[in-house]
Motif scaffolding. Structure first.
Motif, short mmCIF file in Angstrom:
data_model
loop_
_atom_site.label_atom_id
_atom_site.label_comp_id
_atom_site.label_asym_id
_atom_site.label_seq_id
_atom_site.Cartn_x
_atom_site.Cartn_y
_atom_site.Cartn_z
N ALA A 75 0.74 9.85 -4.90
CA ALA A 75 -0.43 9.23 -4.26
C ALA A 75 -1.65 9.50 -5.13
O ALA A 75 -1.66 10.39 -5.98
N GLY A 76 -2.70 8.73 -4.90
CA GLY A 76 -3.93 8.87 -5.66
C GLY A 76 -4.77 7.63 -5.48
O GLY A 76 -4.53 6.83 -4.57
N THR A 77 -5.77 7.47 -6.31
CA THR A 77 -6.61 6.28 -6.25
C THR A 77 -6.43 5.47 -7.53
O THR A 77 -5.88 5.94 -8.52
N ARG A 125 2.66 -0.97 -4.52
CA ARG A 125 1.92 -0.22 -3.50
C ARG A 125 0.79 0.57 -4.17
O ARG A 125 1.03 1.68 -4.68
N PRO A 126 -0.43 0.05 -4.18
CA PRO A 126 -1.53 0.82 -4.76
C PRO A 126 -1.94 1.97 -3.85
O PRO A 126 -1.73 1.93 -2.63
N GLY A 127 -2.57 2.97 -4.48
CA GLY A 127 -3.20 4.02 -3.72
C GLY A 127 -4.58 3.57 -3.24
O GLY A 127 -4.84 2.37 -3.12
N GLY A 128 -5.47 4.53 -2.98
CA GLY A 128 -6.83 4.19 -2.56
C GLY A 128 -7.53 3.35 -3.62
O GLY A 128 -7.43 3.65 -4.81
N LEU A 129 -8.22 2.31 -3.20
CA LEU A 129 -8.77 1.33 -4.13
C LEU A 129 -10.26 1.53 -4.38
O LEU A 129 -11.02 1.77 -3.45
N SER A 169 0.84 -1.21 0.00
CA SER A 169 0.00 0.00 0.00
C SER A 169 0.86 1.25 0.00
O SER A 169 1.91 1.30 0.67
N ILE A 170 0.42 2.26 -0.75
CA ILE A 170 1.04 3.57 -0.61
C ILE A 170 0.86 4.01 0.85
O ILE A 170 -0.19 3.86 1.44
#
Length: 223
Positions: free
Chosen positions: A177-179, A155-159, A112-113
């Motif tokens: 960062a972002g989604t 590391r994904p951002g918001g899902l 995760s970010i």
């Protein structure tokens, strides 16, 4: 190149893991999935996936599931604590240790970010809320890095759960960062599987149309 004969997937019952399962089977890869319960077994088997029941928090379950001949492990596990232990670290530690023992060629960890040096990408309030989870994810990342395995950490951002946009991108820049939609994360994971460029890299994943702010950054090319 990773021999695509046998991919082990932990976390296939839902979320990003389920999307990765779809992606792998569409590529006609042989997939084995670890499930804690029977709930999604029928669905996964209908996709052609071999299912083994077990708990990632029990090393004996994991070692019996990750056998010789598995060429890559992909893990998306994490979530609610069980008996005081979060799967984010302990479950992934067991998977990593079993992968080393089985001679697996590559391990892809979906983190995760906010973990590790990407903590700088999140506002203080988010870090305060997610701090305990991110600490466990960072421990898992470090265990993988130190394991000797060839790895890719994503590391994904918001899902989000909407269909893929095709705008998912990877970057080594920890400030980003972002989604991103889960289906796009899955596509990026599957592209990294056979990319030597992605070996031993830590990559943030966001949708280029859904970033927080617009920092200048370099996209990571996995082709």
């Amino acid at each position: 190149m990773i021999n695509p004969s046998y991919i082990f997937l932990a976390g296939a019952s839902r979320g990003v893991g389920r999307e990765i399962a779809h992606c792998l089977t569409q590529q006609k890869l042989k997939v084995k999935a670890l499930l804690r319960s029977e709930a999604t077994r029928t669905d996964l088997e209908a996709m052609g996936i071999e299912v083994v029941l077990g708990d990632a928090l029990r090393i004996s379950d994991v070692e019996s599931a990750i056998t010789q001949g598995i060429t890559a492990v992909i893990s998306t596990i994490g979530g609610l604590p069980k008996d005081g232990d979060r799967a984010d670290y302990l479950g992934n530690k067991n998977l990593i240790d079993a992968a080393v023992k089985a001679g697996v060629q590559k391990f892809i960890l979906v983190s995760s970010i906010g973990s590790g040096d990407s903590a700088q990408a999140l506002p203080p309030q988010a870090l305060a809320t997610l701090g305990s989870v991110l600490a466990e994810k960072e421990k898992a990342e470090q265990h993988l890095i130190n394991s000797g395995l060839t790895y890719t950490i994503i590391r994904p951002g918001g899902l989000k759960s909407e269909p893929a946009t095709g705008d998912g991108v990877l970057t080594e820049d920890p400030r980003v960062a972002g989604t991103i939609h889960r289906a796009d994360v899955a596509q990026l994971v599957c592209r990294c599987l056979n990319s030597e460029k992605a070996n031993n890299k830590i990559l943030s994943a966001v949708d280029r149309q859904m970033m927080y702010g617009q920092p200048d950054f370099v996209e990571f090319d996995v082709s």
